[in-house]
Scaffold this motif. Structure first.
Motif, PDB file in Angstrom:
ATOM      1  N   THR A 139       0.914  -1.438  -0.217  1.00  0.00           N
ATOM      2  CA  THR A 139      -0.026   0.116   0.048  1.00  0.00           C
ATOM      3  C   THR A 139       0.901   1.258  -0.080  1.00  0.00           C
ATOM      4  OG1 THR A 139      -1.825  -1.302   1.159  1.00  0.00           O
ATOM      5  CG2 THR A 139      -1.987   1.019   1.306  1.00  0.00           C
ATOM      6  N   ILE A 140       2.028   1.192   0.952  1.00  0.00           N
ATOM      7  CA  ILE A 140       3.013   2.314   0.584  1.00  0.00           C
ATOM      8  C   ILE A 140       3.979   2.212  -0.334  1.00  0.00           C
ATOM      9  CG2 ILE A 140       2.721   2.728   3.116  1.00  0.00           C
ATOM     10  CD1 ILE A 140       5.372   1.687   3.517  1.00  0.00           C
ATOM     11  N   TYR A 235       8.931   4.405   5.665  1.00  0.00           N
ATOM     12  CA  TYR A 235       8.763   5.028   4.697  1.00  0.00           C
ATOM     13  C   TYR A 235       8.701   4.514   3.327  1.00  0.00           C
ATOM     14  CZ  TYR A 235       9.302   8.115   8.609  1.00  0.00           C
ATOM     15  OH  TYR A 235       9.183   8.687   9.986  1.00  0.00           O
ATOM     16  N   GLY A 236       7.687   4.568   2.619  1.00  0.00           N
ATOM     17  CA  GLY A 236       7.521   4.049   1.081  1.00  0.00           C
ATOM     18  C   GLY A 236       7.347   5.212   0.130  1.00  0.00           C
ATOM     19  N   LYS A 238       4.656   5.469  -1.529  1.00  0.00           N
ATOM     20  CA  LYS A 238       3.305   5.902  -1.704  1.00  0.00           C
ATOM     21  C   LYS A 238       2.757   6.095  -0.397  1.00  0.00           C
ATOM     22  CE  LYS A 238       2.890   3.276  -6.181  1.00  0.00           C
ATOM     23  NZ  LYS A 238       2.008   2.106  -6.837  1.00  0.00           N
ATOM     24  N   GLY A 239       3.583   6.292   0.485  1.00  0.00           N
ATOM     25  CA  GLY A 239       2.888   6.358   1.812  1.00  0.00           C
ATOM     26  C   GLY A 239       3.932   5.963   3.171  1.00  0.00           C
ATOM     27  N   TYR A 240       3.142   5.532   4.276  1.00  0.00           N
ATOM     28  CA  TYR A 240       4.295   5.446   5.314  1.00  0.00           C
ATOM     29  C   TYR A 240       3.514   4.792   6.259  1.00  0.00           C
ATOM     30  CZ  TYR A 240       2.643   9.764   7.647  1.00  0.00           C
ATOM     31  OH  TYR A 240       1.727  10.691   7.952  1.00  0.00           O
ATOM     32  N   ILE A 241       4.021   3.947   7.083  1.00  0.00           N
ATOM     33  CA  ILE A 241       3.621   3.174   8.053  1.00  0.00           C
ATOM     34  C   ILE A 241       3.995   3.477   9.573  1.00  0.00           C
ATOM     35  CG2 ILE A 241       3.231   0.631   9.182  1.00  0.00           C
ATOM     36  CD1 ILE A 241       3.637  -0.271   6.063  1.00  0.00           C
ATOM     37  N   VAL A 254      -1.400   2.932   8.729  1.00  0.00           N
ATOM     38  CA  VAL A 254      -0.708   3.200   7.085  1.00  0.00           C
ATOM     39  C   VAL A 254      -1.557   4.387   6.867  1.00  0.00           C
ATOM     40  CG1 VAL A 254      -0.998   2.221   5.258  1.00  0.00           C
ATOM     41  CG2 VAL A 254      -0.903   0.506   7.091  1.00  0.00           C
ATOM     42  N   ASP A 256      -1.456   7.626   3.682  1.00  0.00           N
ATOM     43  CA  ASP A 256      -0.986   7.931   2.322  1.00  0.00           C
ATOM     44  C   ASP A 256       0.036   9.159   2.057  1.00  0.00           C
ATOM     45  OD1 ASP A 256      -2.528  10.257   2.601  1.00  0.00           O
ATOM     46  OD2 ASP A 256      -3.924   9.546   1.344  1.00  0.00           O
ATOM     47  N   PRO A 257       0.470   9.536   0.996  1.00  0.00           N
ATOM     48  CA  PRO A 257       1.428  10.587   1.049  1.00  0.00           C
ATOM     49  C   PRO A 257       0.931  11.770   1.389  1.00  0.00           C
ATOM     50  CG  PRO A 257       1.405   9.231  -0.853  1.00  0.00           C
ATOM     51  CD  PRO A 257       0.308   8.657  -0.299  1.00  0.00           C
ATOM     52  N   HIS A 259      -0.733  11.976   4.419  1.00  0.00           N
ATOM     53  CA  HIS A 259      -0.787  11.950   5.664  1.00  0.00           C
ATOM     54  C   HIS A 259      -2.183  11.339   6.107  1.00  0.00           C
ATOM     55  CE1 HIS A 259       2.898  13.743   5.442  1.00  0.00           C
ATOM     56  NE2 HIS A 259       2.422  14.946   5.049  1.00  0.00           N
TER      57      HIS A 259
END
Length: 321
Positions: A139-140, A235-236, A238-241, A254, A256-257, A259
């Protein structure tokens, strides 16, 4: 399964609480260097047998698994003692103080066809599997970096300031940050960079470590000087965990970019979290395994090798090494 606890300190109390709340596990014995302390512990937790000698407890033919809860510096000797009495072992983290000791213990266990496991409880928790699922869903997107910290104000603890007891933040809390990074990113670390501040007694008070992978950095902080937020961040592209409390994750979030919160996973109900590693050991013993699949020997050794390298960079050796 009859379980014995070697050592009757604070962490042993937590394990006793967990076992007493489990099905299929029985607290059978406890041993301390003080028979009076062992008896008091046994009375408190309803344990039928108390020993003032570790060797006497290890020799009891009815003991089927021994949990070792003594200071870091004694793990090697106590695991060896128990294994030489042909008893499986679950040893509190860190497994040993260095990789050489760890390899010797694992060799002894394999030669005797006995289970030996490290009580790195975060490896066995359901939240570990939940985190892996979230990461694998991508997802990220692709992971770009990771941060993790764990610190508590523990400056008054004599054990942690004593080099003769393998004191310092690394073996006590830093080990969790390393395990968190390896659980998420794997073992293919290319380089290790670090900085450290030492106490007056010569052990690590706090440190900053970067594990360098091919395309990812894991930045880790451990401390015995202050309480930290205990957070792990992944940190990915397409977003972060966000993982709240890498020491026993309370929730995984989780984003998205922009926040925006996409998903939140909460910790399942537990006794205190220690029960999962005990059940893993019981399952492994009953199926004839000498290691737990949740935390195999190769993973134990990788962490020990990393901590050895950090102490090499810091010129930190314990007097008994």
């Amino acid at each position: 399964m009859n379980i014995a606890i070697l050592g009757a300190g604070t962490i042993a109390r937590k394990m006793a609480q967990a076992i007493n709340g489990m099905q299929g596990a029985k607290l059978y014995a406890v041993a301390s260097r003080s028979l009076d302390k062992a008896k008091a512990f046994a009375t408190e937790f309803g344990i039928p047998h108390a020993y003032g000698s570790y060797g006497d407890m290890a020799a009891d033919p009815n003991v089927e698994l021994v949990y070792i809860a003594t200071p870091h510096s004694h793990h090697y000797d106590h695991m060896k003692l128990v294994l030489e009495h042909d008893k499986p072992v679950l040893c509190e983290k860190p497994f040993t103080v260095n990789a050489k000791q760890a390899r010797e213990i694992i060799d002894i266990a394999r030669n005797r066809k006995l289970l030996v496991a490290e009580a790195m409880w975060t490896r066995y928790l359901p939240m570990r599997t939940m985190l892996k699922t979230v990461v694998d869903e991508k997802t990220i997107g692709e992971i770009q970096s990771l941060t993790a910290n764990l610190g508590y104000e523990m400056t008054q603890k004599v054990r942690l300031n004593d080099p003769n007891l393998a004191g310092g933040a690394l073996l006590d809390v830093g080990v969790y940050t390393i395990n968190f990074a390896l659980m998420v990113l794997g073992d293919a670390v290319k380089r290790i960079d670090s900085s450290v501040l030492l106490t007056e007694t010569g052990v690590d008070a706090q440190s900053s470590t970067t594990l360098v992978y091919d395309k990812v950095l894991a930045m880790l902080h451990s401390s015995m000087m202050a309480n930290t937020d205990r957070r792990g961040m992944i940190y990915g592209s397409k977003g972060y965990i966000e993982v709240q409390n890498i020491n026993n994750p309370e929730y995984i979030r989780v984003f998205d970019p922009e926040h925006a919160l996409l998903k939140e996973l909460k910790q399942p109900q537990q006794i205190n979290g220690f029960e999962y590693q005990v059940q893993a050991c019981i399952d492994a013993i009953e199926t004839g395994k000498t290691e737990c699949p949740q935390h195999p020997h190769a993973a134990i050794l990788k962490v020990m090798d990393i901590m050895d390298e950090l102490r090499r960079q810091w010129n930190l050796r314990y007097p008994f090494e």
